[in-house]
Design a protein around this motif. Structure first.
Motif, PDB file in Angstrom:
ATOM      1  N   ASP A 125       0.722  -1.236  -0.187  1.00 12.94           N
ATOM      2  CA  ASP A 125      -0.101  -0.049  -0.020  1.00 12.94           C
ATOM      3  C   ASP A 125       0.873   1.042  -0.087  1.00 12.94           C
ATOM      4  N   PRO A 126       1.496   1.848  -1.116  1.00 12.35           N
ATOM      5  CA  PRO A 126       2.186   2.802  -1.256  1.00 12.35           C
ATOM      6  C   PRO A 126       1.418   4.021  -0.884  1.00 12.35           C
ATOM      7  N   GLN A 127       0.023   4.164  -0.743  1.00  9.15           N
ATOM      8  CA  GLN A 127      -0.622   5.498  -0.281  1.00  9.15           C
ATOM      9  C   GLN A 127      -0.689   5.743   1.153  1.00  9.15           C
ATOM     10  N   ARG A 128       0.307   4.776   1.784  1.00  5.60           N
ATOM     11  CA  ARG A 128       0.110   4.941   3.303  1.00  5.60           C
ATOM     12  C   ARG A 128       1.289   6.203   3.749  1.00  5.60           C
ATOM     13  N   ILE A 129       0.693   7.405   3.479  1.00  7.99           N
ATOM     14  CA  ILE A 129       1.694   8.681   3.664  1.00  7.99           C
ATOM     15  C   ILE A 129       0.796   9.553   4.468  1.00  7.99           C
ATOM     16  N   GLY A 130       1.725  10.166   5.334  1.00  8.05           N
ATOM     17  CA  GLY A 130       1.090  11.478   6.117  1.00  8.05           C
ATOM     18  C   GLY A 130       1.300  11.207   7.577  1.00  8.05           C
ATOM     19  N   PHE A 131       0.426  11.858   8.358  1.00  8.65           N
ATOM     20  CA  PHE A 131       0.391  11.797   9.792  1.00  8.65           C
ATOM     21  C   PHE A 131      -1.134  12.003  10.335  1.00  8.65           C
ATOM     22  N   TRP A 132      -1.211  11.691  11.436  1.00  5.68           N
ATOM     23  CA  TRP A 132      -2.433  12.211  12.296  1.00  5.68           C
ATOM     24  C   TRP A 132      -2.182  12.418  13.765  1.00  5.68           C
ATOM     25  N   THR A 133      -2.872  13.161  14.362  1.00  4.12           N
ATOM     26  CA  THR A 133      -2.902  13.367  15.916  1.00  4.12           C
ATOM     27  C   THR A 133      -4.346  12.623  16.428  1.00  4.12           C
ATOM     28  N   ASN A 134      -3.918  12.551  17.575  1.00  4.93           N
ATOM     29  CA  ASN A 134      -5.335  11.984  18.473  1.00  4.93           C
ATOM     30  C   ASN A 134      -5.039  12.370  20.008  1.00  4.93           C
ATOM     31  N   GLY A 135      -5.727  13.193  20.562  1.00  4.26           N
ATOM     32  CA  GLY A 135      -5.618  14.290  21.796  1.00  4.26           C
ATOM     33  C   GLY A 135      -6.090  13.338  22.920  1.00  4.26           C
ATOM     34  N   GLU A 136      -7.143  12.566  22.661  1.00  5.50           N
ATOM     35  CA  GLU A 136      -7.863  11.896  23.899  1.00  5.50           C
ATOM     36  C   GLU A 136      -7.210  10.852  24.617  1.00  5.50           C
ATOM     37  N   PRO A 137      -6.916  10.613  26.128  1.00  5.25           N
ATOM     38  CA  PRO A 137      -7.283  12.076  26.953  1.00  5.25           C
ATOM     39  C   PRO A 137      -6.287  13.058  26.896  1.00  5.25           C
ATOM     40  N   TYR A 138      -4.853  12.843  26.915  1.00  6.68           N
ATOM     41  CA  TYR A 138      -4.023  13.896  27.166  1.00  6.68           C
ATOM     42  C   TYR A 138      -2.714  13.728  26.069  1.00  6.68           C
ATOM     43  N   PHE A 139      -2.935  13.447  24.909  1.00  6.69           N
ATOM     44  CA  PHE A 139      -1.853  13.303  24.209  1.00  6.69           C
ATOM     45  C   PHE A 139      -1.658  14.391  23.175  1.00  6.69           C
ATOM     46  N   ASN A 140      -2.222  15.364  23.168  1.00  4.93           N
ATOM     47  CA  ASN A 140      -1.997  16.577  22.354  1.00  4.93           C
ATOM     48  C   ASN A 140      -0.637  17.111  22.675  1.00  4.93           C
ATOM     49  N   ARG A 141      -0.480  17.121  23.928  1.00  3.17           N
ATOM     50  CA  ARG A 141       1.004  17.552  24.537  1.00  3.17           C
ATOM     51  C   ARG A 141       2.296  17.238  23.794  1.00  3.17           C
ATOM     52  N   GLN A 142       1.828  15.932  22.991  1.00  2.00           N
ATOM     53  CA  GLN A 142       3.196  15.469  22.422  1.00  2.00           C
ATOM     54  C   GLN A 142       3.372  16.419  20.926  1.00  2.00           C
ATOM     55  N   TRP A 143       2.657  17.067  20.673  1.00  2.00           N
ATOM     56  CA  TRP A 143       2.878  18.027  19.562  1.00  2.00           C
ATOM     57  C   TRP A 143       2.635  19.488  19.897  1.00  2.00           C
ATOM     58  N   LEU A 144       1.845  19.758  20.907  1.00  2.00           N
ATOM     59  CA  LEU A 144       1.320  21.216  21.213  1.00  2.00           C
ATOM     60  C   LEU A 144       1.520  21.436  22.745  1.00  2.00           C
ATOM     61  N   PRO A 145       2.535  22.305  23.132  1.00  2.46           N
ATOM     62  CA  PRO A 145       2.632  22.620  24.585  1.00  2.46           C
ATOM     63  C   PRO A 145       1.364  23.877  24.682  1.00  2.46           C
ATOM     64  N   THR A 146       0.415  23.116  25.748  1.00  2.48           N
ATOM     65  CA  THR A 146      -0.510  24.255  26.137  1.00  2.48           C
ATOM     66  C   THR A 146      -1.271  23.377  27.312  1.00  2.48           C
TER      67      THR A 146
END
Length: 845
Positions: A152-173
């Motif tokens: 599957d060569p179209q497996r390209i990109g990224f995603w985030t998942n914040g619940e419950p406390y994971f947005n801190r992995q890319w966004l200090p807030t």
């Protein structure tokens, strides 16, 4: 979050609710019992977070990013000099500023403290800037990089998942749901990518060199920070519109043909929820994005993310994604517009989403669908209650992830259903309208919901919430009845048998008794409020059957239904709830039914002609193996319900091969690449039972069909094995060493071996932690009759990855026990370790 949901990896369809033991003690350990559990509260706030402005530059080649964020906030008290943010340990902070001036900062774990040069005045907004990067050296589970494979060569990109406390992995807030903020996010990515985020797209700018583009998304309405989302990559995109609000459907490149079947009901669901709640969809756009490797679905404000495996495939059945789409859409009101203020109140998000998605299906598919939904919630929760019971709203838990359980989802939905039936639809939805409008864009708790519903309806719901929300457990009922001919009364004896030692109450319930006579059910209201009580009901003549809570109005467990044999025909035909009617049918068939009773069931099944049926399972009729039922099964081949058609094909397979070739020809014609997967599998199974050798050509062609988890191929391979046996050919073992590995794997899983040499990493984890899966495998092995090899494929060059491992070989087996037949698919690494085991259900033999 829909854990289209919460998925159990292994043999989940075998796990059933065990018989109840009324005095059963709930285990004294677990995520809701000290010392593993601890009292937890929402953290104190020194400031009101008002706005977040983030800027990220993605380096896909290095799987890294650099960014900056400006958190605008207003201190809540005098003397605030230190501002603390949540900041993932993976992030390297290179500098901080307060109001444009360089500031000292320090790190401790995932906390970032910024020191202001002087106390910040309360109530006055101030901007704090943080510059940071992630080097890409550590793989992050919730800022997920997608990597292409040969398969599957179209497996390209990224995603985030914040619940419950994971947005801190890319966004200090501030990363907790007890504060809301508006947001804007600028993201720079390769030029051929698209980025989706919350709110509306303010700009999409291609750089002068044509290699990069920057997307700028803005959300002007405040929401909880765990609901901030970023998804990037090359997509097939379909725009739409609903009442002036932009809709977007995004799927990986090459999967655009799945968009309409998956998301096509979105406008209708939006209209239904908006009308029923009296609150229009509250966000400026709604995007639904399907990505690889995403675990279930996540209701980010205005931008839901789901996994690719949840895209609809019309060969799987009727609108297979609609429940997940409706669940996540319901969250846009319950979970996003109002959000639980601490994780111990998660039921306010998930219980509402589960309830409302099935209220929508009740609207589109009828009451029988809703009946089964309520039954499903109840059984899932009761199964979990065997391990532990807890209040719906609690401050005592191990961590926020432990709240993602069947109490929050299924019991939450069942309690809201109980409240709905207690109040009636008009008052219930008026209360929800008041709750949403009074508290929109705010964190909430159960007390807030109780107060809002009480204010809207005028009914004091404190007692309801006290027993159903703030206490553990549920009512366990036992009831019998007798007829008092002298007084013309039904005498109903009811017991509440739940163990109250753990705080479970004796419930006070406004219940209904249904009495069936002369083809009509009459209802009487009763009050259940004692551990044992006798209720006398005046009736003109003796009923044919009596049902406590005939409409399943409240959450309850009734371990033993004392239905007499003479009651069953009336319940079969005249009960108001589909689950009770189906149970009556199964009880009749479980014995040795008379010809008259079989005919009564045949008539009920024939009358059940809608697409959404009352009798979901007629397999027991097939197991009677009665030739006089052949006409019924032939009729059901044209039934609009997919499962009914499948079961009819299987039932025919229980009978001898017909003398004429018409039926055989019909079934052979069902084995094609357009028919539903389950129907194809059933047709192959039946043809194999009738005459495997003659139908070898059909089986051979079917092995080439593409289907999820090779489900058609497995049954077709079994058909070829049957054909070989009919022709006197010996059954070969294509991979003897793999077979030994597979058996060793099953043995080690059954015994919970943590360091088995035949298991890859994920399976070792499951062997150590998945006690239910291990027990199921142990039960299977204990009753094992045969373990038949079907095929062994070398797939090293195909680029297949499962459970984080590159797959080199896939082996297929048929397992026969005393009770069941299973098809197993083992995926192995080049080192010969089992990376995954995927069972197929036992309907197809």
């Amino acid at each position: 979050m829909s854990k289209f949901l919460i998925r159990i990896a292994l043999f989940h369809s075998l796990w059933i609710v065990p018989p109840s033991s009324h005095g059963q003690q709930v285990p004294s350990t677990g995520p809701f019992v000290a010392p593993q559990a601890k009292l937890q509260y929402a953290p104190d706030r020194d400031y009101d977070l008002q706005h977040i402005a983030a800027d990220l530059t993605i380096d896909y080649a290095e799987h890294s990013f650099q960014g900056s964020v400006v958190n605008t906030l207003a201190p809540l008290r005098e003397g605030v000099t230190t501002i603390q943010f949540d900041c993932g340990e993976n992030l390297t902070v290179t500098g901080c500023e307060v109001a444009g001036k360089k500031a000292v900062f320090s790190r401790e774990g995932d906390k970032l403290k910024i020191i202001a040069p002087q106390p910040l005045p309360p109530g006055k907004p101030v901007a704090l800037t943080i510059r940071y990067f992630d080097s890409g050296k550590k793989e992050l589970p919730n800022f997920r990089w997608l990597k292409p494979t040969v398969a599957d060569p179209q497996r390209i990109g990224f995603w985030t998942n914040g619940e419950p406390y994971f947005n801190r992995q890319w966004l200090p807030t501030w990363d907790y749901p007890n504060d809301f903020a508006t947001t804007e996010v600028r993201v720079t990515v390769p030029a051929d990518w698209y980025v989706i985020s919350n709110g509306i797209l303010d700009s999409d700018t291609l750089r002068a060199d044509g290699k990069k583009r920057t997307f700028h998304w803005k959300m002007d309405q405040p929401y909880a920070t765990y609901l901030i989302s970023l998804v990037g990559g090359p997509f097939d995109i379909k725009p739409a519109d609903w009442q002036g609000i932009k809709l977007m459907y995004l799927v990986p490149k090459g999967k655009g043909d799945r968009i309409d079947d998956t998301f096509g009901d979105t406008p209708d669901i939006l209209s239904f929820f908006s009308d029923r709640l009296g609150v229009k969809y509250p966000w400026p756009k709604y995007a639904q994005t399907a990505v690889y490797d995403f675990p279930g679905g996540m209701e980010n404000a205005s931008a839901t993310t789901i996994g690719v495996r949840d895209l609809a495939d019309r060969r799987n059945g009727y609108k297979t994604s609609v429940r997940g789409v409706a669940h996540e859409l319901a969250h846009q009101w319950f979970g996003d517009l109002v959000t639980c203020g601490h994780w111990g109140e998660l039921w306010l998000n998930e219980g509402f989403a589960d309830l409302l998605c099935d209220v929508y299906l009740e609207h589109t598919q009828g009451t029988s669908t809703y009946d089964y939904a309520v039954h499903g919630w109840t059984q899932a929760y009761i199964s979990e209650s065997r391990r532990y019971k807890r209040p719906l709203a609690t401050n005592l838990y191990a961590d926020s992830s432990s709240m993602l359980d069947s109490h929050s989802y299924k019991k939450g939905a069942a309690i809201l259903h109980t409240l709905r039936r207690e109040l009636g639809d008009k008052a219930f939805f008026a209360g929800l309208h008041h709750y949403l409008t009074q508290h929109r864009h705010q964190p909430v708790n159960s007390h807030v919901l109780c107060r809002a519903m009480t204010e809207a309806t005028g009914i004091n719901l404190e007692a309801f919430f006290d027993q159903w929300v703030y206490k553990p457990g549920h009512p366990i009922l036992d009831y019998t009845w007798r007829w008092d001919e002298e007084n013309k009364q039904v005498v109903l004896m009811v017991k509440q048998t739940q163990d109250t030692k753990d705080g479970t109450p004796i419930y006070s319930i406004n219940a209904t008794v249904g009495m069936i006579g002369r083809g009509v059910m009459t209802r009487a209201k009763v009050k259940l409020n004692q551990s044992e009580q006798e209720i006398h009901l005046d009736v003109a003549r003796k009923p044919n059957a009596v049902l406590l809570d005939p409409d399943h109005d409240f959450l309850r467990e009734i371990p033993a239904l004392h239905w007499a044999a003479e009651e069953l025909p009336s319940i079969l035909n005249y009960a108001s709830n589909a689950v009770d009617r189906a149970e009556a049918m199964n009880r009749i068939l479980a014995e040795s039914p008379s010809d008259a009773m079989v005919q009564a069931i045949v008539e009920a099944v024939r009358a059940d002609q809608g697409q959404f049926v009352v009798f979901r399972d007629i397999n027991r009729l097939g197991k009677l193996k009665r030739e006089d039922l052949r006409p019924l099964f032939l009729e059901q081949l044209a039934h609009p319900n997919i499962d009914r058609r499948t079961q009819a094909v299987l039932a025919l397979g229980q009978l001898p091969k017909p003398q004429d070739e018409t039926t055989t020809k019909t079934l052979r014609g069902l084995v094609n690449d357009k028919e539903l997967y389950t129907v194809v599998r059933a047709a192959i199974s039946t043809l194999g039972n009738w005459d495997a050798s003659t139908n070898r050509d059909v089986f051979q062609n079917a092995t080439k069909q593409t289907s999820p988890l090779d489900s058609i191929r497995l049954v077709a391979l079994d058909g070829l094995t049957k054909a070989d046996a009919m022709e006197g050919k010996a059954i070969s073992n294509p991979c003897p060493e793999t077979t030994r590995t597979a058996m060793k794997f099953l043995s080690d899983r059954a015994n919970g071996v943590k360091d088995s040499p035949v298991m890859a990493a994920r399976q070792r984890v499951l062997s150590a932690t998945d006690q239910k899966g291990n027990a199921t495998i142990a039960s299977m092995l204990k009753d094992l009759h045969t373990f038949v090899p079907l095929a062994c494929d070398e797939v090293e060059t195909c680029g297949i990855e499962e459970s984080g491992e590159r797959i080199s070989r896939v082996a297929y087996y048929k397992v026969v026990t005393g009770q069941e037949v299973w098809y197993l698919r083992f995926s192995l690494t080049a080192e010969g370790k089992v990376a995954s085991l995927r069972p197929q259900d036992s309907s197809f033999r």
